[in-house]
Design an enzyme around this catalytic site. Structure first.
Site, PDB file in Angstrom:
ATOM      1  N   PHE A 128     -16.848  -8.035  -5.629  1.00 46.05           N
ATOM      2  CA  PHE A 128     -18.042  -7.202  -5.849  1.00 46.05           C
ATOM      3  C   PHE A 128     -18.421  -6.560  -4.517  1.00 46.05           C
ATOM      4  O   PHE A 128     -19.498  -6.749  -3.977  1.00 46.05           O
ATOM      5  CB  PHE A 128     -19.176  -8.047  -6.435  1.00 46.05           C
ATOM      6  CG  PHE A 128     -20.253  -7.225  -7.094  1.00 46.05           C
ATOM      7  CD1 PHE A 128     -19.939  -6.336  -8.122  1.00 46.05           C
ATOM      8  CD2 PHE A 128     -21.576  -7.332  -6.694  1.00 46.05           C
ATOM      9  CE1 PHE A 128     -20.934  -5.569  -8.731  1.00 46.05           C
ATOM     10  CE2 PHE A 128     -22.573  -6.572  -7.307  1.00 46.05           C
ATOM     11  CZ  PHE A 128     -22.253  -5.692  -8.324  1.00 46.05           C
TER      12      PHE A 128
ATOM     13  N   LYS B  63       1.514   2.346  -0.108  1.00 48.29           N
ATOM     14  CA  LYS B  63       1.425   3.484  -1.041  1.00 48.29           C
ATOM     15  C   LYS B  63       2.777   4.187  -1.184  1.00 48.29           C
ATOM     16  O   LYS B  63       3.126   4.662  -2.270  1.00 48.29           O
ATOM     17  CB  LYS B  63       0.338   4.450  -0.555  1.00 48.29           C
ATOM     18  CG  LYS B  63      -1.061   3.842  -0.723  1.00 48.29           C
ATOM     19  CD  LYS B  63      -2.118   4.589   0.047  1.00 48.29           C
ATOM     20  CE  LYS B  63      -3.508   4.023  -0.224  1.00 48.29           C
ATOM     21  NZ  LYS B  63      -4.523   4.494   0.722  1.00 48.29           N
TER      22      LYS B  63
HETATM   23  N1  LIG Z   1     -12.742   1.739  -0.622  1.00 46.32           N
HETATM   24  C1  LIG Z   1     -11.812   2.629  -0.924  1.00 46.32           C
HETATM   25  O1  LIG Z   1     -11.940   3.828  -0.656  1.00 46.32           O
HETATM   26  C2  LIG Z   1     -10.574   2.193  -1.628  1.00 46.32           C
HETATM   27  C3  LIG Z   1     -10.274   0.856  -1.796  1.00 46.32           C
HETATM   28  N2  LIG Z   1      -9.119   0.486  -2.423  1.00 46.32           N
HETATM   29  C4  LIG Z   1      -8.827  -0.937  -2.599  1.00 46.32           C
HETATM   30  O2  LIG Z   1      -9.790  -1.481  -3.520  1.00 46.32           O
HETATM   31  C5  LIG Z   1     -10.079  -2.838  -3.189  1.00 46.32           C
HETATM   32  C6  LIG Z   1     -11.581  -3.004  -3.012  1.00 46.32           C
HETATM   33  O3  LIG Z   1     -12.008  -2.129  -2.014  1.00 46.32           O
HETATM   34  P1  LIG Z   1     -13.526  -2.188  -1.487  1.00 46.32           P
HETATM   35  O4  LIG Z   1     -14.428  -2.498  -2.595  1.00 46.32           O
HETATM   36  O5  LIG Z   1     -13.713  -0.973  -0.683  1.00 46.32           O
HETATM   37  O6  LIG Z   1     -13.436  -3.444  -0.527  1.00 46.32           O
HETATM   38  P2  LIG Z   1     -14.636  -4.336   0.009  1.00 46.32           P
HETATM   39  O7  LIG Z   1     -14.112  -5.037   1.205  1.00 46.32           O
HETATM   40  O8  LIG Z   1     -15.886  -3.545   0.090  1.00 46.32           O
HETATM   41  O9  LIG Z   1     -14.852  -5.374  -1.179  1.00 46.32           O
HETATM   42  C7  LIG Z   1     -13.954  -6.375  -1.507  1.00 46.32           C
HETATM   43  C8  LIG Z   1     -14.767  -7.493  -2.133  1.00 46.32           C
HETATM   44  O10 LIG Z   1     -13.863  -8.460  -2.628  1.00 46.32           O
HETATM   45  C9  LIG Z   1     -14.397  -9.741  -2.348  1.00 46.32           C
HETATM   46  N3  LIG Z   1     -13.263 -10.667  -2.291  1.00 46.32           N
HETATM   47  C10 LIG Z   1     -12.286 -10.725  -1.369  1.00 46.32           C
HETATM   48  N4  LIG Z   1     -11.405 -11.696  -1.681  1.00 46.32           N
HETATM   49  C11 LIG Z   1     -11.847 -12.255  -2.839  1.00 46.32           C
HETATM   50  C12 LIG Z   1     -11.390 -13.303  -3.662  1.00 46.32           C
HETATM   51  N5  LIG Z   1     -10.293 -14.002  -3.366  1.00 46.32           N
HETATM   52  N6  LIG Z   1     -12.108 -13.609  -4.752  1.00 46.32           N
HETATM   53  C13 LIG Z   1     -13.245 -12.943  -5.075  1.00 46.32           C
HETATM   54  N7  LIG Z   1     -13.716 -11.943  -4.325  1.00 46.32           N
HETATM   55  C14 LIG Z   1     -13.032 -11.595  -3.224  1.00 46.32           C
HETATM   56  C15 LIG Z   1     -15.119  -9.600  -1.014  1.00 46.32           C
HETATM   57  O11 LIG Z   1     -16.109 -10.604  -0.879  1.00 46.32           O
HETATM   58  C16 LIG Z   1     -15.689  -8.202  -1.136  1.00 46.32           C
HETATM   59  O12 LIG Z   1     -17.002  -8.230  -1.676  1.00 46.32           O
HETATM   60  C17 LIG Z   1      -9.276  -3.154  -1.917  1.00 46.32           C
HETATM   61  O13 LIG Z   1      -8.086  -3.809  -2.302  1.00 46.32           O
HETATM   62  C18 LIG Z   1      -8.953  -1.769  -1.338  1.00 46.32           C
HETATM   63  O14 LIG Z   1      -7.738  -1.754  -0.632  1.00 46.32           O
HETATM   64  C19 LIG Z   1      -8.248   1.398  -2.947  1.00 46.32           C
HETATM   65  C20 LIG Z   1      -8.507   2.729  -2.848  1.00 46.32           C
HETATM   66  C21 LIG Z   1      -9.645   3.244  -2.110  1.00 46.32           C
HETATM   67  N1  LIG Z   2      -8.516   2.270   3.256  1.00 50.04           N
HETATM   68  C1  LIG Z   2      -7.878   3.167   2.350  1.00 50.04           C
HETATM   69  C2  LIG Z   2      -8.610   3.151   1.045  1.00 50.04           C
HETATM   70  C3  LIG Z   2      -7.782   3.629  -0.053  1.00 50.04           C
HETATM   71  O1  LIG Z   2      -6.705   3.130  -0.348  1.00 50.04           O
HETATM   72  C4  LIG Z   2      -7.894   4.568   2.918  1.00 50.04           C
HETATM   73  O2  LIG Z   2      -8.584   4.797   3.915  1.00 50.04           O
HETATM   74  O3  LIG Z   2      -7.181   5.431   2.387  1.00 50.04           O
END
Ligand SMILES: NC(=O)C1=CN([C@@H]2O[C@H](COP(=O)(O)OP(=O)(O)OC[C@H]3O[C@@H](n4cnc5c(N)ncnc54)[C@H](O)[C@@H]3O)[C@@H](O)[C@H]2O)C=CC1
Ligand SMILES: N[C@@H](CC=O)C(=O)O
Length: 353
Positions: free
Chosen positions: A11, A227
């Site tokens: 979350f 990617k």
């Molecule tokens: N933020 C972006 O622009 C993009 C993100 N992503 C991917 O999407 C995913 C989420 O990204 P965000 O939300 O930005 O990351 P974030 O770091 O804001 O949130 C990740 C959340 O997952 C929780 N978490 C981590 N390990 C966990 C586990 N084992 N069990 C339960 N909760 C856990 C953390 O406490 C954190 O709240 C990542 O894998 C990221 O690489 C992909 C494309 C774009």
């Molecule tokens: N950290 C990544 C998020 C999407 O995958 C980026 O900056 O492109």
């Protein structure tokens, strides 16, 4: 009207943004897409976990200022993130996996996906780990359990790339691609061109929700490497693993490298690419390249990404759009759910015919 019960695993920025969209757009989706989303469970490493079979109010979830273990105070809550119980037992149709990307073995997200698919739940994810490192296994598991494994947001966030290329370039004979596939590094390079130092630019990218939890993955090219693996395996029929792709990031580029490029009417960009050689082998790489300003990828700025597919029948086809961002990536999850909904409604219509 269809209601999909969903369980959010993680979350952070992306799943919170999905909750925000649910809070503001469920009625619109009901009218335009034919379904609503109902959050029946959430599990987060920091906040704990909660199951509510009737549904949790999305707005309350995003507005509440939960502290560590805070879900433990909710009815059906637990101060620990009991992911396995949540994934296997919550009454969810779809598990939304958005925990940290682990570029080494994809865990624990690979296990999250396995538990969900084996329990007959669809998985939609933005996590690159399970897709780059275990896609074949997870797709087979999904098929065996009559559910879907969807991951549009794993490349270029909400910009349609994987499904678009697989469906609309079918038959065009894609034999390679090159692109800017990381929003953070592209944003950092642009900010450095404006005179900002590297560390401050990375901090800005973190604040804006573009960067990985550990931004080393962005600036050292590891994120782009995943990617490249995803696109090469998906679209070129390769079976690459991350170690097969040579990888160099942008952290060694100095302000004077950036300034020198500007003096010669060029710009540094972090380029991920793969192509199929005459022997049929697919070779991938990630490296910073100095592109002349007239190169189509030189004009792609900020967190925007772009990928050019080389096709035998059409030549080069380029897709440009957001590569990172919370709402943008949450949209990718919605697009996966739309794909699941479209398939399931057309299967029902076929049965009825
Ligand atoms: N933020 C972006 O622009 C993009 C993100 N992503 C991917 O999407 C995913 C989420 O990204 P965000 O939300 O930005 O990351 P974030 O770091 O804001 O949130 C990740 C959340 O997952 C929780 N978490 C981590 N390990 C966990 C586990 N084992 N069990 C339960 N909760 C856990 C953390 O406490 C954190 O709240 C990542 O894998 C990221 O690489 C992909 C494309 C774009
Ligand atoms: N950290 C990544 C998020 C999407 O995958 C980026 O900056 O492109």
């Amino acid at each position: 009207m269809t209601v999909y019960n969903i369980a959010l695993i993680g979350f952070g920025g992306v799943n919170r943004a999905l909750a925000e969209l649910i809070a503001t757009r469920n009625t619109l989706w009901e009218r335009e897409l034919g379904f609503r989303l109902n959050i029946v469970a959430v599990s987060d490493l920091y906040l704990g976990s909660v199951i509510s079979p009737n549904g949790l109010d999305a707005k309350t979830l995003i507005d509440a200022k939960f502290t560590k273990g805070g879900f433990g105070q909710l009815s059906g809550g637990n101060a620990e993130a009991d992911n396995e119980t949540i994934i296997r037992t919550a009454p969810a149709d779809i598990v939304v996996e958005a925990t940290f990307t682990n570029p080494t073995d994809g865990e624990p997200a690979v296990s999250h996906c396995r538990w969900a698919l084996a329990s007959g739940k669809h998985v939609v994810t933005t996590n690159k780990g399970p897709v780059a490192l275990a896609a074949l296994e997870l797709k087979a598991l999904a098929e065996a359990n009559g559910v879907r494994f969807e991951y549009e947001g794993s490349v270029m966030s909400g910009t349609p790339v994987i499904r678009m290329a697989a469906k609309t370039l079918a038959g065009a004979e894609v034999d390679g691609f090159e692109g800017i596939l990381n929003g953070t590094s592209n944003f950092v390079l642009g900010r450095m061109e404006s005179g900002l130092d590297f560390d401050t630019a990375v901090r800005e990218a973190q604040e804006l929700g573009y960067a990985e939890a550990d931004p080393t993955a962005d600036v050292e090219g590891f994120d782009v490497r995943l990617k490249v693996v995803i696109l090469a395996n998906e679209l070129l029929g390769a079976q690459l693993k991350p170690d097969d792709v040579t990888c160099k990031g942008i952290s060694q580029l100095s302000p004077s490298d950036i300034g020198d490029a500007a003096k010669t009417n060029s710009r540094w960009k972090l380029i991920g690419s793969a192509s199929r050689g005459a022997d049929g082998r697919v070779v991938g790489s990630v490296m910073p390249k100095q592109l002349p300003l007239e190169h189509p990828l030189a004009a792609v700025n900020g967190p925007t990404n772009a990928v050019s597919f080389n096709t035998k029948l059409l030549g080069s086809v380029t897709v440009t759009g957001p590569g990172a961002g919370r709402i943008e990536t949450a949209y990718a999850l919605l697009s996966d759910i739309v794909a699941i909904h479209t398939q399931s409604t057309s299967a029902i219509a076929k049965e009825a015919a």
